[in-house]
Motif scaffolding. Structure first.
Motif, PDB file in Angstrom:
ATOM      1  N   ARG A 404       0.841  -1.218   0.000  1.00 15.04           N
ATOM      2  CA  ARG A 404       0.000   0.000   0.000  1.00 15.04           C
ATOM      3  C   ARG A 404       0.864   1.252   0.000  1.00 15.04           C
ATOM      4  NH1 ARG A 404      -2.392   3.413  -1.193  1.00 15.04           N
ATOM      5  NH2 ARG A 404      -4.442   4.242  -0.604  1.00 15.04           N
ATOM      6  N   LEU A 405       1.955   1.242   0.756  1.00 11.06           N
ATOM      7  CA  LEU A 405       2.860   2.392   0.765  1.00 11.06           C
ATOM      8  C   LEU A 405       3.541   2.556  -0.593  1.00 11.06           C
ATOM      9  CD1 LEU A 405       4.590   1.987   4.250  1.00 11.06           C
ATOM     10  CD2 LEU A 405       2.990   3.789   3.582  1.00 11.06           C
ATOM     11  N   ALA A 406       3.947   1.427  -1.205  1.00 10.62           N
ATOM     12  CA  ALA A 406       4.637   1.499  -2.494  1.00 10.62           C
ATOM     13  C   ALA A 406       3.723   2.030  -3.590  1.00 10.62           C
ATOM     14  CB  ALA A 406       5.168   0.120  -2.871  1.00 10.62           C
ATOM     15  N   ALA A 407       2.416   1.779  -3.454  1.00 11.29           N
ATOM     16  CA  ALA A 407       1.468   2.235  -4.476  1.00 11.29           C
ATOM     17  C   ALA A 407       1.060   3.691  -4.307  1.00 11.29           C
ATOM     18  CB  ALA A 407       0.222   1.341  -4.436  1.00 11.29           C
ATOM     19  N   GLU A 408       1.398   4.293  -3.195  1.00 11.54           N
ATOM     20  CA  GLU A 408       0.993   5.669  -2.935  1.00 11.54           C
ATOM     21  C   GLU A 408       1.741   6.623  -3.871  1.00 11.54           C
ATOM     22  OE1 GLU A 408      -0.980   8.782  -0.617  1.00 11.54           O
ATOM     23  OE2 GLU A 408      -1.353   6.684  -1.190  1.00 11.54           O
ATOM     24  N   PRO A 409       1.030   7.489  -4.576  1.00 13.16           N
ATOM     25  CA  PRO A 409       1.702   8.432  -5.472  1.00 13.16           C
ATOM     26  C   PRO A 409       2.479   9.500  -4.684  1.00 13.16           C
ATOM     27  CG  PRO A 409      -0.642   8.903  -5.364  1.00 13.16           C
ATOM     28  CD  PRO A 409      -0.434   7.628  -4.622  1.00 13.16           C
ATOM     29  N   GLY A 410       3.457  10.068  -5.303  1.00 17.38           N
ATOM     30  CA  GLY A 410       4.245  11.112  -4.650  1.00 17.38           C
ATOM     31  C   GLY A 410       5.563  10.584  -4.124  1.00 17.38           C
ATOM     32  N   ARG A 411       6.445  11.508  -3.784  1.00 18.66           N
ATOM     33  CA  ARG A 411       7.779  11.147  -3.318  1.00 18.66           C
ATOM     34  C   ARG A 411       7.865  11.086  -1.796  1.00 18.66           C
ATOM     35  NH1 ARG A 411      10.406  15.161  -7.816  1.00 18.66           N
ATOM     36  NH2 ARG A 411      10.880  13.552  -9.372  1.00 18.66           N
ATOM     37  N   TYR A 412       6.941  11.701  -1.116  1.00 23.31           N
ATOM     38  CA  TYR A 412       6.944  11.694   0.347  1.00 23.31           C
ATOM     39  C   TYR A 412       5.530  11.928   0.835  1.00 23.31           C
ATOM     40  CZ  TYR A 412       6.725  16.768  -0.145  1.00 23.31           C
ATOM     41  OH  TYR A 412       6.338  18.042  -0.480  1.00 23.31           O
ATOM     42  N   ILE A 413       5.271  11.440   2.053  1.00 23.62           N
ATOM     43  CA  ILE A 413       3.987  11.661   2.710  1.00 23.62           C
ATOM     44  C   ILE A 413       4.257  11.894   4.187  1.00 23.62           C
ATOM     45  CG2 ILE A 413       2.577  10.315   1.110  1.00 23.62           C
ATOM     46  CD1 ILE A 413       2.788   7.951   2.999  1.00 23.62           C
ATOM     47  N   PRO A 463      13.557   7.082  -1.982  1.00 21.24           N
ATOM     48  CA  PRO A 463      14.871   7.485  -1.481  1.00 21.24           C
ATOM     49  C   PRO A 463      15.819   7.993  -2.565  1.00 21.24           C
ATOM     50  CG  PRO A 463      14.194   5.426  -0.466  1.00 21.24           C
ATOM     51  CD  PRO A 463      13.208   5.715  -1.560  1.00 21.24           C
ATOM     52  N   THR A 464      15.692   7.466  -3.789  1.00 18.90           N
ATOM     53  CA  THR A 464      16.603   7.917  -4.847  1.00 18.90           C
ATOM     54  C   THR A 464      16.381   9.382  -5.197  1.00 18.90           C
ATOM     55  OG1 THR A 464      15.034   7.065  -6.490  1.00 18.90           O
ATOM     56  CG2 THR A 464      16.852   5.626  -5.846  1.00 18.90           C
ATOM     57  N   TRP A 465      15.186   9.888  -4.947  1.00 16.91           N
ATOM     58  CA  TRP A 465      14.914  11.318  -5.155  1.00 16.91           C
ATOM     59  C   TRP A 465      15.761  12.152  -4.199  1.00 16.91           C
ATOM     60  CZ3 TRP A 465      11.700  14.140  -1.486  1.00 16.91           C
ATOM     61  CH2 TRP A 465      11.479  15.479  -1.848  1.00 16.91           C
ATOM     62  N   VAL A 466      15.819  11.729  -2.938  1.00 17.79           N
ATOM     63  CA  VAL A 466      16.652  12.434  -1.961  1.00 17.79           C
ATOM     64  C   VAL A 466      18.118  12.349  -2.368  1.00 17.79           C
ATOM     65  CG1 VAL A 466      17.452  12.411   0.437  1.00 17.79           C
ATOM     66  CG2 VAL A 466      15.023  12.108  -0.072  1.00 17.79           C
ATOM     67  N   ASP A 467      18.542  11.166  -2.817  1.00 16.07           N
ATOM     68  CA  ASP A 467      19.933  11.008  -3.228  1.00 16.07           C
ATOM     69  C   ASP A 467      20.276  11.957  -4.372  1.00 16.07           C
ATOM     70  OD1 ASP A 467      22.373   8.967  -3.010  1.00 16.07           O
ATOM     71  OD2 ASP A 467      22.017   9.398  -5.125  1.00 16.07           O
ATOM     72  N   ALA A 468      19.354  12.117  -5.313  1.00 15.50           N
ATOM     73  CA  ALA A 468      19.608  13.010  -6.441  1.00 15.50           C
ATOM     74  C   ALA A 468      19.746  14.459  -5.977  1.00 15.50           C
ATOM     75  CB  ALA A 468      18.474  12.887  -7.464  1.00 15.50           C
ATOM     76  N   LEU A 469      18.932  14.866  -5.019  1.00 16.13           N
ATOM     77  CA  LEU A 469      19.016  16.237  -4.516  1.00 16.13           C
ATOM     78  C   LEU A 469      20.318  16.458  -3.746  1.00 16.13           C
ATOM     79  CD1 LEU A 469      15.316  16.668  -3.353  1.00 16.13           C
ATOM     80  CD2 LEU A 469      16.412  17.806  -5.287  1.00 16.13           C
ATOM     81  N   ILE A 470      20.730  15.465  -2.958  1.00 11.84           N
ATOM     82  CA  ILE A 470      21.993  15.587  -2.225  1.00 11.84           C
ATOM     83  C   ILE A 470      23.159  15.620  -3.205  1.00 11.84           C
ATOM     84  CG2 ILE A 470      23.549  14.387  -0.640  1.00 11.84           C
ATOM     85  CD1 ILE A 470      21.097  13.422   0.893  1.00 11.84           C
ATOM     86  N   THR A 471      23.047  14.836  -4.286  1.00  3.50           N
ATOM     87  CA  THR A 471      24.106  14.816  -5.295  1.00  3.50           C
ATOM     88  C   THR A 471      24.329  16.206  -5.883  1.00  3.50           C
ATOM     89  OG1 THR A 471      23.696  12.498  -5.831  1.00  3.50           O
ATOM     90  CG2 THR A 471      24.793  13.823  -7.509  1.00  3.50           C
ATOM     91  N   ARG A 472      23.267  16.970  -6.052  1.00  5.82           N
ATOM     92  CA  ARG A 472      23.424  18.341  -6.571  1.00  5.82           C
ATOM     93  C   ARG A 472      24.328  19.173  -5.653  1.00  5.82           C
ATOM     94  NH1 ARG A 472      17.197  20.113  -7.996  1.00  5.82           N
ATOM     95  NH2 ARG A 472      16.609  18.236  -9.181  1.00  5.82           N
ATOM     96  N   VAL A 473      24.166  18.985  -4.354  1.00  8.90           N
ATOM     97  CA  VAL A 473      25.002  19.733  -3.407  1.00  8.90           C
ATOM     98  C   VAL A 473      26.448  19.281  -3.521  1.00  8.90           C
ATOM     99  CG1 VAL A 473      25.374  20.262  -0.971  1.00  8.90           C
ATOM    100  CG2 VAL A 473      23.043  20.081  -1.855  1.00  8.90           C
ATOM    101  N   LEU A 474      26.663  17.958  -3.595  1.00  9.64           N
ATOM    102  CA  LEU A 474      28.023  17.442  -3.686  1.00  9.64           C
ATOM    103  C   LEU A 474      28.690  17.845  -4.998  1.00  9.64           C
ATOM    104  CD1 LEU A 474      27.532  13.840  -2.241  1.00  9.64           C
ATOM    105  CD2 LEU A 474      28.377  15.860  -1.069  1.00  9.64           C
TER     106      LEU A 474
END
Length: 941
Positions: A404-413, A463-474
């Motif tokens: 059910r969590l995996a089917a939820e749309p969006g990147r965070y809740i 989680p890969t969305w967060v990784d991509a955003l952190i990568t921009r900082v690095l």
């Protein structure tokens, strides 16, 4: 007749003459027992531990009045059936023998409350063990058990169950019925059901998992494959080829991480489809500190290298094998050479297989024409089927909640939304919902930090969305040019596509949580964080004068420990710099940091951590100041905790400088191995300095480096303080005992998976009226809350307090001795000096608890051998304590105490406002500007 046998005869005769009910024949080196013992039919307690008995004589069955029988540390290989006839036994100790099995007759001892069977050679247990329904304590640690009978679920009165260091892979679902368990030890087993992420959440989560599994389970046919290697070696191309996607000769480099699914038929069950989630990682060095959070054990690793470059230099194959071994020592590894039609791979296969036994195969592929891809896919199919999590049963409701969590749309809740979704899937128990979120987080499927006050309300579904955003900082050149500083304006620019501007703070908090950065925001400043992965490479040419002058203060001393690592790994020491940022002085570089800790008026300890920048690094921690041992202990715990948490397979040698009184001249340069010092301490022997040949007390070397178990705290305090005449030494020992007391509390509470304040005093205020006063659990100096906050009235002594009294007495007894000494030395930053009234309450509480708890349990009562005297004997029901405190304060306000995770050990403590802020926003006292930096190396002392 041996001397021991003759002594036994004399003791037996004396017992017969005196009509004794207790007889102790321990440590007499007996190979057999005098038969005159059979005449002591009035015995109720018999201690026979520490001998060399190989069998029990039949005539011993005549002692039917026995209630306590101790046979620990003998050489028994079997037990007689007649042992089940001693039906009056309530306590039976058989630890430290050579038992391979137990007789069914043991199930007739239905009055047993304590059964100790640790350190034997048991491979199975009889079903009849489940008939011992009055058992409250069962120790089975250190055996060879690979399975447990379902009948153990009938032991519903168990409070302590120790299954540590066996060969268990699964636990019977029936154990979920053991709802009274307070101490449940599973350490040292390679469990897959419950999985280790559930076990890490504590007893409550483990029991919830087993109860849910008993209601119905389903097999899970999914796991993870991690594709790693240097940049531009063809990892993404191999991943696409495995997934049946077209070859792209201009494939761009992967930045951060990318995830693709790969479905494969099970090699032995054709009707089963396995799903592997392929995590394709960017190979650039700057991403490896973030990648560590996804490199999890129990996964399959695909190590890719380009055969055109060579495996030693261009492929860095051995360096990656070391990294995988350090992070995931039990995971299988498949090595893949790309471009095999263009060059001959020069890999030394035999040598690598010998040194890295987790290598399962070494294959060669060419993605342009498809050479070797079918063979690689078949190898992956076979290895995936053997992964420990593949095909394991999960509770059906938990699996539904995860879907059910995996089917939820969006990147965070929000966490609240996640709880609603899981409840819709049939997960009615909030304990189960929290345990599932923790499990999915540990598997890398979501991000959720339940113990973080800022992040606990958010569940990141991608989680890969967060990784991509952190990568921009690095990747930001501006951050590099500014020595790691991230400004508010630049953060907004890097994350300009966020739909919620407030997410910037959440993501910065995530970077801090990952130990990649720490926040520096303050009124009037634009900089919001320091990215430790982008600190300047060069060390200052000279450290601030305050470091050099730290030893000039009267009474100041220097402590040092050296860590030798078997290989260099990403995030070391930068993660430590981020985690200990509350002590920052503003002086930090890629391979070192200068820290400072104020612990009293005019008392500041300073610490320097330096890394020599070698492939097999030597890292030295030096602490200077007056009474520096507590700071030294905190930092040592922080650094070693990071290594153990993130690199469990990394080889680490710890060296402690000698403190001998050698000949006049420079201090002794000899260093003792930390492990050797611990062994010497356990055996009660000294260590010899190889330079001066002097004998050194290991307790002196290990001061600040050896946590003392809570059960031994009081005796340790009394002994150590009695040996120290000078006030400074007494204060330092007291500080360390207070630290150890709180550390043990946090560990015991975490093992049960329960959160509530647990340190308080109880004093009588009138007829049948009592006052409960909560304490802040600041590890260095717990203290009552200011302005009479957290004070509650009790009518009579409730039952829950009587049950908690033995444990609380241990806590307060240690604090009673130590805090009066520690408090005045910590009135600076800590602000916790105890008033005379506070000291009086501590004293009165200890007296009251002495009456409630009764005499302390005797650690040498013959039922526990000296080698196991440090095993927990006093437990606490924290779940019951939490219910009681909520009854006193239904709002859970608890005087303003809030839970916070401590950086060093990730333990959750209940802290007052002042100490919560001290964790987040360090009290900074500016140093003089550091000197210009120089390239490489460290500045020295």
């Amino acid at each position: 007749m041996t001397e021991g046998y003759a002594t036994a005869i004399r003791l037996i005769e004396a017992a017969r003459r005196d009509d004794a009910t207790t007889l102790e024949l321990t440590n007499l080196d007996l190979e057999s027992l005098p038969e005159t013992l059979a005449g002591l039919t009035g015995l109720t307690t018999l201690h026979l531990g520490g001998n060399r008995l190989t069998r029990l004589p039949d005539w011993l069955r005549r002692l039917t009045g026995l209630t306590r029988l101790s046979l620990y540390v003998n050489q028994l290989t079997a037990l007689p059936d007649w042992l089940g006839d001693l039906t009056g036994l309530t306590r039976l100790s058989l630890g430290g023998n050579q038992l391979k099995s137990l007789p069914d007759s043991l199930g007739r001892l239905t009055r047993l409350t304590t059964l100790s069977l640790y350190d034997n050679q048991l491979t199975t247990l009889p079903d009849s063990l489940g008939d011992l329904v009055h058992l409250t304590s069962l120790s089975l640690s250190g055996n060879q058990l690979s399975a447990l009978p379902e009948s153990l679920g009938g032991l519903v009165n168990l409070v302590e169950l120790d299954l540590g260091f066996n060969r268990l892979r699964t636990l019977p679902e029936s154990l979920g019925a053991l709802t009274r368990l307070e101490t449940f030890v599973l350490e040292g087993n390679d469990l897959v059901s419950p999985p280790k992420e559930i076990c890490a959440s504590g007893t409550v989560a483990v029991l919830a998992f087993l109860r849910a599994l008993a209601r119905g389970g389903e097999e899970q046919w999914s796991s993870k494959m991690l594709v790693v290697g240097e940049a531009a070696v063809g990892k993404t191309t191999v991943t696409k080829a495995l997934c049946g996607l077209a070859y792209d000769p201009s494939e761009p480099q992967t930045h951060g991480v990318h995830v693709d699914p790969l479905d494969l038929r099970h090699p032995e069950h054709p009707d089963v489809t396995m799903r592997l989630n392929l995590w394709d990682f960017g190979g650039q060095l700057e991403y490896r500190a973030t990648q560590r959070f996804y490199l999890t054990d129990r996964s399959l690793f695909l190590l890719v290298w380009n055969s055109r470059r060579g495996w030693r230099v261009g492929g860095q194959v051995e360096e990656w094998l070391q990294a995988i071994t350090n992070v995931a020592p039990s995971s299988p590894v498949v090595i893949v050479a790309t471009h095999c039609t263009e060059s001959v791979a020069d890999l030394d296969e035999a040598d690598l297989r010998r040194r890295y036994p987790r290598i399962t195969n070494i294959l060669r592929v060419d993605c342009q024409d498809g050479t070797g891809i079918a063979e690689l896919r078949e190898e992956i199919r076979r290895r995936a089927a053997d992964l420990p999590l593949m095909g394991r049963r999960w509770p059906a409701t938990w699996a539904g909640g995860a879907r059910r969590l995996a089917a939820e749309p969006g990147r965070y809740i929000t966490t609240h939304r996640a709880e609603l979704l899981m409840a819709e899937a049939g997960m009615d128990d909030p304990v189960e919902r929290r345990a599932l979120l923790n499990a999915l987080h540990d598997r890398g499927q979501i991000l959720h930090f339940a113990n973080d006050p800022e992040l606990r309300y958010t569940v990141v579904l991608e989680p890969t969305w967060v990784d991509a955003l952190i990568t921009r900082v690095l990747d930001s050149q501006e951050v590099v040019d500014r020595g790691g500083l991230l400004s508010r304006a630049h953060r907004a620019e890097l994350w300009r596509d966020l739909d919620d501007p407030g997410l910037g703070e959440t993501l910065t908090a995530l970077m801090e949580r990952f130990d990649l950065a720490y926040r520096t925001d303050a009124p009037g400043q634009d900089d919001v964080a320091l990215v430790v992965e982008r600190l300047p490479a060069g060390a200052p040419a000279e450290l601030p004068v305050t470091w050099r002058q730290a030893l000039d203060v009267p009474g100041a001393t220097e402590l040092r420990i050296t860590y030798k690592l078997s290989s260099r790994q990403a995030g070391i020491p930068s993660w430590f710099i981020a985690r200990e940022h509350r002590f920052t002085t503003g002086v930090a570089w890629a391979r070192g940091v200068l820290l400072r800790h104020h612990h009293g008026p005019g008392h500041a300890a300073m610490a320097l951590l330096e890394d020599d920048d070698r492939a097999q690094p030597t890292i030295r921690l030096t602490v200077r100041g007056v009474e520096p041992h507590a700071f030294y202990s905190i930092l040592h715990e922080g650094f070693t905790g990071i290594l153990a948490e993130r690199y469990p397979g990394l080889g680490v040698q710890q060296l402690i400088p000698c403190v001998c009184d050698g000949p006049p001249g420079p201090p002794c340069s000899y260093e003792f191995d930390h492990a050797a010092a611990l062994r010497a301490l356990e055996r009660g022997v000294g260590l010899q300095c190889q330079q001066s040949l002097s004998t050194v007390d290991p307790r002196t070397l290990l001061l600040g480096l050896r946590p003392v178990p809570l059960e031994r705290t009081l005796a340790e305090i009394q002994r150590d303080l009695g040996q120290l005449a000078e006030t400074a030494g007494r204060i330092e020992v007291s500080q360390l005992h207070v630290l150890d007391t709180v550390r043990d509390l946090l560990r015991h509470r975490a093992e049960q998976g329960v959160r509530c304040p647990s340190i308080f005093t109880v004093t009588r205020t009138g007829f049948l009226r009592y006052e409960l006063r909560l304490y802040c659990e600041q590890p260095e100096a717990p203290h009552p809350l200011p302005d009479d906050a957290g004070v509650y009235e009790l009518r009579r002594i409730p039952d829950w307090l009587r049950a908690y009294a033995p444990y609380l007495r241990l806590l307060l007894s240690g604090l009673r001795f130590a805090l009066p000494l520690v408090g005045p030395a910590l009135t600076g930053l800590a602000g916790v000096a105890l008033s005379a009234a506070d000291e009086g309450r501590l004293e009165l509480s200890c007296r009251l608890l002495d009456r409630l708890a009764g005499p302390p349990q005797d650690q040498t009562d013959g039922l526990l051998d000296p080698a196991h005297a440090s095993r927990p004997r006093t437990s606490a029901d924290f779940a019951r304590l939490r219910q009681a405190l909520l009854a006193l304060d239904p709002s859970g306000e608890w005087g303003g105490l809030r839970e916070r995770e401590l950086p060093e050990n990730r333990g959750v403590a209940y802290l007052c406002h002042q100490h919560r802020e001290a964790l987040r926003y360090p009290a900074r006292t500016p140093l003089e500007p550091p000197a210009p930096r120089r390239e490489g190396g460290g500045p020295g002392g």
